[in-house]
Design a protein around this motif. Structure first.
Motif, PDB file in Angstrom:
ATOM      1  N   SER A 113       0.791  -1.136   0.061  1.00  0.00           N
ATOM      2  CA  SER A 113       0.097   0.047   0.059  1.00  0.00           C
ATOM      3  C   SER A 113       0.938   1.321   0.118  1.00  0.00           C
ATOM      4  O   SER A 113       0.604   2.255  -0.819  1.00  0.00           O
ATOM      5  CB  SER A 113      -1.040  -0.164   1.189  1.00  0.00           C
ATOM      6  OG  SER A 113      -0.253   0.115   2.375  1.00  0.00           O
ATOM      7  N   ILE A 165       0.532   3.812  -3.101  1.00  0.00           N
ATOM      8  CA  ILE A 165       0.066   4.950  -2.935  1.00  0.00           C
ATOM      9  C   ILE A 165       0.868   6.118  -3.252  1.00  0.00           C
ATOM     10  O   ILE A 165       0.570   7.240  -3.806  1.00  0.00           O
ATOM     11  CB  ILE A 165      -0.406   5.406  -1.261  1.00  0.00           C
ATOM     12  CG1 ILE A 165      -1.547   4.397  -0.868  1.00  0.00           C
ATOM     13  CG2 ILE A 165      -0.738   6.782  -0.768  1.00  0.00           C
ATOM     14  CD1 ILE A 165      -1.767   4.332   0.676  1.00  0.00           C
ATOM     15  N   THR A 198      -8.103   7.989   3.613  1.00  0.00           N
ATOM     16  CA  THR A 198      -8.680   9.246   2.670  1.00  0.00           C
ATOM     17  C   THR A 198      -7.465   9.744   1.850  1.00  0.00           C
ATOM     18  O   THR A 198      -7.645  10.345   0.855  1.00  0.00           O
ATOM     19  CB  THR A 198      -9.125  10.236   3.658  1.00  0.00           C
ATOM     20  OG1 THR A 198      -8.383  10.459   4.584  1.00  0.00           O
ATOM     21  CG2 THR A 198     -10.611   9.757   4.158  1.00  0.00           C
ATOM     22  N   MET A 244      -6.343   8.406  -1.472  1.00  0.00           N
ATOM     23  CA  MET A 244      -7.248   8.831  -2.990  1.00  0.00           C
ATOM     24  C   MET A 244      -6.277   9.366  -3.768  1.00  0.00           C
ATOM     25  O   MET A 244      -6.907   9.681  -5.058  1.00  0.00           O
ATOM     26  CB  MET A 244      -8.383   9.568  -2.561  1.00  0.00           C
ATOM     27  CG  MET A 244      -9.482   9.213  -1.738  1.00  0.00           C
ATOM     28  SD  MET A 244     -10.188   7.473  -2.466  1.00  0.00           S
ATOM     29  CE  MET A 244      -9.128   6.105  -1.271  1.00  0.00           C
ATOM     30  N   THR A 289      -6.804   5.010  -9.413  1.00  0.00           N
ATOM     31  CA  THR A 289      -8.031   4.538  -8.915  1.00  0.00           C
ATOM     32  C   THR A 289      -8.068   2.961  -8.711  1.00  0.00           C
ATOM     33  O   THR A 289      -9.007   2.398  -7.875  1.00  0.00           O
ATOM     34  CB  THR A 289      -9.350   4.924  -9.975  1.00  0.00           C
ATOM     35  OG1 THR A 289      -9.588   6.247  -9.998  1.00  0.00           O
ATOM     36  CG2 THR A 289     -10.695   4.335  -9.631  1.00  0.00           C
ATOM     37  N   SER A 292      -7.258   2.485  -5.296  1.00  0.00           N
ATOM     38  CA  SER A 292      -8.266   2.758  -4.313  1.00  0.00           C
ATOM     39  C   SER A 292      -9.198   1.643  -4.399  1.00  0.00           C
ATOM     40  O   SER A 292      -9.694   1.148  -3.302  1.00  0.00           O
ATOM     41  CB  SER A 292      -8.851   4.158  -4.716  1.00  0.00           C
ATOM     42  OG  SER A 292      -7.954   5.138  -4.796  1.00  0.00           O
ATOM     43  N   HIS A 300      -9.929  -0.739  -0.939  1.00  0.00           N
ATOM     44  CA  HIS A 300     -11.250  -0.555  -0.211  1.00  0.00           C
ATOM     45  C   HIS A 300     -12.077  -1.906  -0.279  1.00  0.00           C
ATOM     46  O   HIS A 300     -12.974  -1.994   0.474  1.00  0.00           O
ATOM     47  CB  HIS A 300     -11.989   0.627  -0.772  1.00  0.00           C
ATOM     48  CG  HIS A 300     -11.424   1.909  -0.431  1.00  0.00           C
ATOM     49  ND1 HIS A 300     -12.107   2.731   0.431  1.00  0.00           N
ATOM     50  CD2 HIS A 300     -10.514   2.589  -0.753  1.00  0.00           C
ATOM     51  CE1 HIS A 300     -11.370   3.826   0.256  1.00  0.00           C
ATOM     52  NE2 HIS A 300     -10.494   3.701  -0.249  1.00  0.00           N
ATOM     53  N   LYS A 336     -14.372  10.303  -5.157  1.00  0.00           N
ATOM     54  CA  LYS A 336     -13.476   9.301  -4.419  1.00  0.00           C
ATOM     55  C   LYS A 336     -13.491   9.498  -2.753  1.00  0.00           C
ATOM     56  O   LYS A 336     -13.278   8.820  -2.009  1.00  0.00           O
ATOM     57  CB  LYS A 336     -12.115   9.373  -5.013  1.00  0.00           C
ATOM     58  CG  LYS A 336     -12.139   8.833  -6.333  1.00  0.00           C
ATOM     59  CD  LYS A 336     -10.698   8.799  -6.961  1.00  0.00           C
ATOM     60  CE  LYS A 336      -9.796   7.874  -6.448  1.00  0.00           C
ATOM     61  NZ  LYS A 336      -8.360   7.733  -6.939  1.00  0.00           N
ATOM     62  N   ALA A 380     -14.271   7.043   0.018  1.00  0.00           N
ATOM     63  CA  ALA A 380     -13.392   6.627   1.197  1.00  0.00           C
ATOM     64  C   ALA A 380     -14.030   6.926   2.391  1.00  0.00           C
ATOM     65  O   ALA A 380     -13.933   6.068   3.217  1.00  0.00           O
ATOM     66  CB  ALA A 380     -12.102   7.850   1.004  1.00  0.00           C
ATOM     67  N   PHE A 386     -15.750   2.635  -7.399  1.00  0.00           N
ATOM     68  CA  PHE A 386     -14.530   3.185  -7.755  1.00  0.00           C
ATOM     69  C   PHE A 386     -14.129   2.843  -9.084  1.00  0.00           C
ATOM     70  O   PHE A 386     -13.615   3.985  -9.719  1.00  0.00           O
ATOM     71  CB  PHE A 386     -13.276   2.393  -6.750  1.00  0.00           C
ATOM     72  CG  PHE A 386     -13.068   3.356  -5.481  1.00  0.00           C
ATOM     73  CD1 PHE A 386     -12.663   4.277  -5.310  1.00  0.00           C
ATOM     74  CD2 PHE A 386     -13.514   2.682  -4.344  1.00  0.00           C
ATOM     75  CE1 PHE A 386     -12.452   5.094  -4.297  1.00  0.00           C
ATOM     76  CE2 PHE A 386     -13.234   3.394  -3.086  1.00  0.00           C
ATOM     77  CZ  PHE A 386     -12.643   4.664  -2.964  1.00  0.00           C
TER      78      PHE A 386
END
Length: 648
Positions: free
Chosen positions: A205, A209, A293, A296, A300, A303, A307, A357, A361, A401
């Motif tokens: 992650s 990110i 959050t 985001m 995408t 995300s 999620h 988004k 979130a 998403f």
């Protein structure tokens, strides 16, 4: 000759890992498409086969391995590499907090490996039950569909973001490593093994990110890593504390089956509190919500994966698995309070957001709060509601998403205010959005607040009346922000048509298939409960009994859900086909041929309508800081109860 269930498990663990290696070294689009397509098909088939084996077995499938010790050494080395990578990146970017937490985690790993090595016993390597089978299907189907969706999405992403260096081999490799880690978490019985896969998700992650390497992305990726390092440290301390406990019944407390079957629950309150913190951080519950959050900023597909089928699902899965440990304890009640409070606050925060988004979130965090609350209560009815929410949230949130990402590339905005008339402008994506919103619309309200069994479960808990009040108001907030979005999709304003672009085949396959799954989950609501969830509950809770009233309630609920879903989706479809745009009614004001009205001083202006966002009441500046303080106090109270060993 390996048993079929072990073969399926090895496929789920090794195929995405091999695919990740191939994707990392091969950089041609045609080859990448082939690898992702083949790997996804294999993973979906293996997931379905393993789920079939689990559901057809009268008892959980336990698998022991001859070389478990050797595998443990390999996983320990992997944990060291992860810790050192985080430390090195923290030094490179001069981030003090992640560096300090990374060093603490590294020290704890050495303590765990060299001080307690002789105490570690791995009697069972893998366990496959109805819950893990559900999670395998979520990861294997929804997770791989997101990877397929990413094939087309990333072409558009770099077309729109030419300033970002293209690193698609790295991107797709990380997606598949993520899948391997998640399969490892939900199939492993040993907490030592789960800890390794847990840390892999933290690193993946972090890297995903920060994909764009912009200052904002780097900052948010480090926020994600240090918050999740807190959870990793708590998880490691939980294992160490479990090794210090010597149960009279000789249960192996380093295995999920051993802990859940332990007869001395009062001795497990401290490890339970530490595991709760690990779950809270990974599930982005208050006060750890900002890492999700902030995520985001990633493309995408990241995300959607975070999620729906990875990362946050790892957190709530851990909490649901240990729900029997939380049941009838003050630690569980405090955990439920954190979950309910998170649901209430983040549902309100979602009202103040127009960025789609960001709405998704906060909606994710809110729904995870419901699952956390159910796990904290720990009764069979509450756990049933938690598993249902996990299923519906996974399919509906992945769908939403993916739709938002595709819409953003076609209209140049992810703002809800720019999505009016989308049913005419982009009918397929808008219809899929309606299905996704229905999945979220109905799930929290229809399957929890309107379900008497769940209400009774909360009322029977200490301060249950307060829980139900927060749930009711939080659900009202949920209805508010989803209705605003839904209304925009149906609204007809004089918007220009979207550019004449066609969805990439990979995007169309992923979006439509996930939409079908969402509808099937609604239609198969009762079957999911009867054949998937109730057998799991019956094996965990000896007092759990299925009554005729519960079955009747489920059938009634599926009827209500299906009717609402059918009405909205059919209205969306036929409304899109009609494509009729009506001029706004402006009380007799003069309107020109472009739909603009004559305002003051004879100036023509565009007629607009906008939602209420109530930022003065529900904005981040108003709610976030007080919420962090309250949730931190609840965590402190939870640990106070844990050290006192308070049972209820």
């Amino acid at each position: 000759m390996y048993p079929p269930e072990l073969v399926a498990i090895l496929i789920l663990l090794l195929v995405p890992l091999v695919a990740a290696i191939l994707l990392a070294v091969l950089n041609r689009d045609a080859i990448r498409n082939g690898i992702v397509g083949v790997a996804s098909a294999v993973l979906i088939a293996a997931s379905l086969f393993l789920a079939y084996l689990a559901w057809s077995s009268p008892a959980p499938i336990l698998i022991a391995l001859e070389h478990a010790k050797l595998i443990s050494v390999g996983l320990f080395l992997a944990e060291l590499v992860i810790a050192l990578a985080i430390i090195a990146l923290s030094l490179k970017y001069r981030r003090i907090l992640p560096l300090a937490l990374g060093l603490i985690q590294l020290a704890l790993l050495f303590v765990l490996e060299f001080v307690y090595a002789e105490s570690v016993v791995i009697s069972t390597a893998f366990v496959v039950n109805n819950l893990s089978a559900i999670m395998v299907l979520i990861i294997g189907i929804i997770g791989t569909l997101i990877c397929v969706y990413a094939l087309g999405y990333m072409k558009d992403y770099h077309h729109h973001h030419t300033e970002i260096a293209e690193r698609k081999p790295y991107f797709f490799a990380m997606l598949f490593v993520f899948l391997t880690a998640m399969f490892g978490i939900v199939l492993s019985d040993s907490l030592m093994w789960i800890l390794c896969f847990w840390e892999v998700t933290t690193l993946c992650s972090f890297l995903l990110i920060g994909y764009s390497k912009t200052p904002e992305a780097v900052t948010n990726s480090f926020r994600a890593v240090w918050m999740n390092l807190i959870g990793g440290i708590a998880f490691t301390l939980a294992i160490i504390s479990l090794l210090e406990i010597k149960p009279l019944d000789g249960a192996n407390l380093l295995s999920i089956t051993g802990i859940v079957g332990c007869q001395e629950m009062a001795a497990l309150t401290v490890p339970a509190a530490l595991i709760a913190v690990a779950g809270l951080t990974k599930a982005a519950q208050m006060p750890f919500s900002t890492w999700l959050t902030g995520a985001m900023v990633a493309p995408t597909p990241v995300s959607a994966l975070l999620h729906s089928s990875t990362m946050v699902k790892a957190g709530v899965y851990l909490l649901v698995v240990f729900a029997p440990v939380f049941s009838h304890t003050a630690v569980g009640t405090a955990l439920a309070a954190i979950g309910v409070f998170t649901f209430f606050v983040t549902s309100a925060l979602a009202i103040s957001q127009s960025n789609a988004k960001k709405v998704l979130a906060y909606s994710t965090i809110a729904n995870l709060g419901l699952i956390t609350a159910c796990a904290g209560i720990g009764t069979p009815e509450a756990v049933m509601a938690a598993i249902l929410l996990i299923i519906f949230h996974a399919v509906a949130k992945a769908l939403l998403f993916m739709c938002v990402g595709a819409v953003e590339h076609r209209i140049g905005s992810r703002d809800i205010e720019d999505m009016d008339g989308l049913l005419v402008r982009l009918p397929l994506l808008a219809t899929m959005m309606v299905i996704g919103i229905c999945g979220m619309y109905l799930a929290p309200f229809g399957m929890l607040i309107s379900k008497w069994a769940a209400i009774i479960a909360f009322l029977d808990a200490p301060f249950g009346w307060a829980f139900v009040i927060l749930l009711a108001f939080g659900s009202a907030f949920t209805i508010f922000f989803w209705t605003k979005w839904l209304g925009k999709l149906f609204m007809r304003m004089n918007r220009p048509q979207a550019p004449d672009t066609v969805l990439h085949t990979s995007e169309k396959i992923a979006v439509t298939t996930t939409g079908v799954f969402t509808v099937l989950c609604c239609v198969g609501f009762t079957a999911i409960i009867v054949y998937c969830i109730e057998p799991y509950l019956a094996g965990i809770y000896t007092e759990f009994v299925v009554t005729g009233a519960m079955i009747a309630d489920n059938i009634l609920m599926i009827a209500v859900m299906f009717v609402i879903l059918a009405v909205l989706v059919l209205a969306a479809y036929f409304g899109s086909a009609a494509g009729r745009t009506l001029p706004p009614y402006l009380c007799g004001r003069g309107v020109d041929e472009d739909g603009r009205f004559r305002g003051s001083l004879g100036v023509y202006k565009e007629a607009k309508s906008a939602n209420y966002y109530m930022e003065e009441y529900c904005g981040e500046e108003v709610l976030l800081k007080p919420s962090w303080i309250i949730s931190l106090l609840l965590i402190i109270v939870m640990f106070a109860f844990a050290f006192l060993g308070v049972m209820i």
